[in-house]
Write a protein that holds these residues in place. Structure first.
Motif, mmCIF file in Angstrom:
data_model
loop_
_atom_site.group_PDB
_atom_site.id
_atom_site.type_symbol
_atom_site.label_atom_id
_atom_site.label_comp_id
_atom_site.label_asym_id
_atom_site.label_seq_id
_atom_site.Cartn_x
_atom_site.Cartn_y
_atom_site.Cartn_z
ATOM 1 N N CYS A 13 0.828 -1.201 0.000
ATOM 2 C CA CYS A 13 0.000 0.000 0.000
ATOM 3 C C CYS A 13 0.866 1.255 0.000
ATOM 4 C CB CYS A 13 -0.885 0.016 1.242
ATOM 5 S SG CYS A 13 -1.716 -1.551 1.601
ATOM 6 N N ILE A 14 0.630 2.117 -0.960
ATOM 7 C CA ILE A 14 1.337 3.393 -1.019
ATOM 8 C C ILE A 14 0.650 4.388 -0.078
ATOM 9 C CG2 ILE A 14 1.894 5.371 -2.484
ATOM 10 C CD1 ILE A 14 3.659 2.984 -3.031
ATOM 11 N N GLY A 15 1.442 5.044 0.743
ATOM 12 C CA GLY A 15 0.892 6.043 1.653
ATOM 13 C C GLY A 15 1.112 7.457 1.145
ATOM 14 N N ARG A 16 0.201 8.343 1.521
ATOM 15 C CA ARG A 16 0.347 9.790 1.261
ATOM 16 C C ARG A 16 0.626 10.090 -0.207
ATOM 17 N NH1 ARG A 16 4.204 11.260 6.513
ATOM 18 N NH2 ARG A 16 3.046 9.948 7.982
ATOM 19 N N ASN A 17 -0.274 9.659 -1.067
ATOM 20 C CA ASN A 17 -0.077 9.850 -2.510
ATOM 21 C C ASN A 17 -1.027 10.884 -3.105
ATOM 22 O OD1 ASN A 17 1.401 9.310 -4.835
ATOM 23 N ND2 ASN A 17 0.007 7.689 -5.518
ATOM 24 N N PRO A 30 5.756 13.247 1.389
ATOM 25 C CA PRO A 30 6.955 12.431 1.167
ATOM 26 C C PRO A 30 7.754 12.912 -0.042
ATOM 27 C CG PRO A 30 5.019 11.265 0.382
ATOM 28 C CD PRO A 30 4.523 12.509 1.061
ATOM 29 N N LYS A 31 9.069 12.741 0.031
ATOM 30 C CA LYS A 31 9.934 13.094 -1.083
ATOM 31 C C LYS A 31 9.974 11.982 -2.135
ATOM 32 C CE LYS A 31 12.898 16.005 1.796
ATOM 33 N NZ LYS A 31 14.271 16.203 2.332
ATOM 34 N N GLN A 32 9.617 10.780 -1.731
ATOM 35 C CA GLN A 32 9.549 9.635 -2.639
ATOM 36 C C GLN A 32 8.462 8.703 -2.120
ATOM 37 O OE1 GLN A 32 13.564 8.201 -2.307
ATOM 38 N NE2 GLN A 32 13.089 6.851 -0.584
ATOM 39 N N PRO A 33 7.959 7.809 -2.965
ATOM 40 C CA PRO A 33 6.901 6.906 -2.503
ATOM 41 C C PRO A 33 7.372 6.042 -1.334
ATOM 42 C CG PRO A 33 7.130 6.825 -4.906
ATOM 43 C CD PRO A 33 8.305 7.599 -4.388
ATOM 44 N N ASP A 154 -12.648 11.870 -6.218
ATOM 45 C CA ASP A 154 -11.521 12.565 -6.837
ATOM 46 C C ASP A 154 -10.930 11.697 -7.936
ATOM 47 O OD1 ASP A 154 -10.767 15.225 -6.197
ATOM 48 O OD2 ASP A 154 -10.281 14.605 -4.144
ATOM 49 N N SER A 155 -10.126 12.340 -8.777
ATOM 50 C CA SER A 155 -9.511 11.651 -9.902
ATOM 51 C C SER A 155 -8.130 11.114 -9.539
ATOM 52 C CB SER A 155 -9.383 12.608 -11.092
ATOM 53 O OG SER A 155 -8.622 12.014 -12.141
ATOM 54 N N THR A 156 -7.778 9.985 -10.123
ATOM 55 C CA THR A 156 -6.433 9.434 -9.944
ATOM 56 C C THR A 156 -5.380 10.300 -10.625
ATOM 57 O OG1 THR A 156 -6.788 7.998 -11.874
ATOM 58 C CG2 THR A 156 -7.241 7.053 -9.695
ATOM 59 N N ARG A 157 -5.789 11.285 -11.394
ATOM 60 C CA ARG A 157 -4.826 12.246 -11.957
ATOM 61 C C ARG A 157 -4.112 13.023 -10.865
ATOM 62 N NH1 ARG A 157 -9.098 14.771 -16.084
ATOM 63 N NH2 ARG A 157 -9.792 15.461 -14.052
ATOM 64 N N LEU A 158 -4.701 13.050 -9.674
ATOM 65 C CA LEU A 158 -4.142 13.829 -8.571
ATOM 66 C C LEU A 158 -3.058 13.077 -7.802
ATOM 67 C CD1 LEU A 158 -7.451 15.389 -7.181
ATOM 68 C CD2 LEU A 158 -5.752 16.465 -8.667
ATOM 69 N N MET A 159 -2.742 11.849 -8.200
ATOM 70 C CA MET A 159 -1.668 11.126 -7.530
ATOM 71 C C MET A 159 -0.362 11.911 -7.598
ATOM 72 S SD MET A 159 -2.003 7.136 -8.677
ATOM 73 C CE MET A 159 -3.521 6.195 -8.477
ATOM 74 N N LEU A 160 0.338 11.983 -6.486
ATOM 75 C CA LEU A 160 1.653 12.626 -6.482
ATOM 76 C C LEU A 160 2.674 11.787 -7.240
ATOM 77 C CD1 LEU A 160 1.832 13.809 -2.757
ATOM 78 C CD2 LEU A 160 1.217 15.163 -4.771
ATOM 79 N N PHE A 161 2.598 10.470 -7.061
ATOM 80 C CA PHE A 161 3.504 9.542 -7.725
ATOM 81 C C PHE A 161 2.672 8.622 -8.620
ATOM 82 C CE2 PHE A 161 5.391 10.399 -3.490
ATOM 83 C CZ PHE A 161 6.493 11.117 -3.917
ATOM 84 N N PRO A 162 2.888 8.662 -9.940
ATOM 85 C CA PRO A 162 2.082 7.849 -10.861
ATOM 86 C C PRO A 162 2.404 6.364 -10.728
ATOM 87 C CG PRO A 162 3.840 8.947 -12.050
ATOM 88 C CD PRO A 162 3.886 9.487 -10.640
ATOM 89 N N ILE A 163 1.571 5.561 -11.346
ATOM 90 C CA ILE A 163 1.662 4.107 -11.190
ATOM 91 C C ILE A 163 3.035 3.546 -11.572
ATOM 92 C CG2 ILE A 163 0.747 1.935 -12.118
ATOM 93 C CD1 ILE A 163 -2.047 3.339 -12.011
ATOM 94 N N PRO A 164 3.645 3.923 -12.700
ATOM 95 C CA PRO A 164 4.969 3.366 -13.011
ATOM 96 C C PRO A 164 6.005 3.661 -11.930
ATOM 97 C CG PRO A 164 4.016 4.335 -14.972
ATOM 98 C CD PRO A 164 3.133 4.742 -13.831
#
Length: 231
Positions: A13-17, A30-33, A154-164
């Motif tokens: 599970c990714i936190g704070r995205n 976070p500075k990184q996932p 909300d939209s997944t476009r708002l993710m800070l870190f994209p899926i790849p």
């Protein structure tokens, strides 16, 4: 659907995205996932019973897009979008249930908070959604309601870190195996539920509800010997 639980050796599970979710819980960006684990035993398939609230727990909901891994991968390159997306077999809607008071206490004391995420029934999932139903997972609308009042949308476009990037960061630390489930983070609007509340969740593509992506589950008291106590 039972096969998702049977085949999931782990749930990552990714936190704070999502920025607004970080703000609503007064967390640091976070500075990184970063990721944490939920046990596969926490998976609650559709129509398999209620979410069970342990005694003394402040129970929160968090709707998320789940990735179902289709192959074993390690050391993915974050710039290799094709390899990352090819490793995904399909999707699901997930509700990451959280014992918020348990988590908050553990964080304040510098303790692990696996228990806050890992109770049985703490991961309701929708039915499996094939990749063909979601052409762009970075452009879907997630929603969740409590007693038919929309709380998250909300939209997944708002993710800070994209899926790849998410899959690359995880796979460089932990091998992702076929059948594993990856949760991609929750947008703003998380909150608590009590016994008797009914949670509904789903996702939309171009404004249309995706078949198989619905969750509807009631919250009931767990009972049994566990009761939250300060550590």
């Amino acid at each position: 659907m039972a096969s998702i639980r049977a085949n999931a050796r782990k749930v990552l599970c990714i936190g704070r995205n999502y920025a607004d979710h970080i703000a609503e819980l007064s967390n640091a960006r976070p500075k990184q996932p970063f990721f944490f684990l939920k046990p596969s035993s926490s998976i609650l398939p559709p129509a398999s019973g209620p979410v069970l609230r342990p005694t003394g727990v402040n129970l929160h909901y968090e709707v998320e897009l789940a990735l179902i891994m289709g192959k074993t991968v390690r050391d993915l390159d974050a710039t290799d979008e094709k390899s990352a997306m090819d490793a995904i077999d399909g999707y699901a809607v997930a509700i990451d249930m959280t014992a918020r008071n348990v988590q908050d206490e553990a964080k304040k004391k510098g303790l692990p908070w696996s228990i806050a995420k890992g109770f049985d029934t703490f991961l309701p999932l929708s039915n499996y959604i094939p990749k063909t139903a979601i052409s762009d997972p970075q452009n879907v609308e997630l929603w969740l309601s409590v007693n038919d009042e929309v709380k998250q949308k909300d939209s997944t476009r708002l993710m800070l870190f994209p899926i790849p990037r998410i899959l690359a960061e995880i796979s460089q630390c932990v091998t992702l195996e076929q059948g594993d489930v990856v949760l991609t983070g929750t947008p703003k609007g998380v909150g608590s539920v009590v016994v008797g509340d009914v949670l509904k969740a789903g996702l939309r593509v171009d404004g249309k509800e995706v078949d198989g992506g619905r969750i509807e589950v009631e919250v009931q008291e767990k009972g049994g010997p566990y009761a939250y106590k300060e550590t």
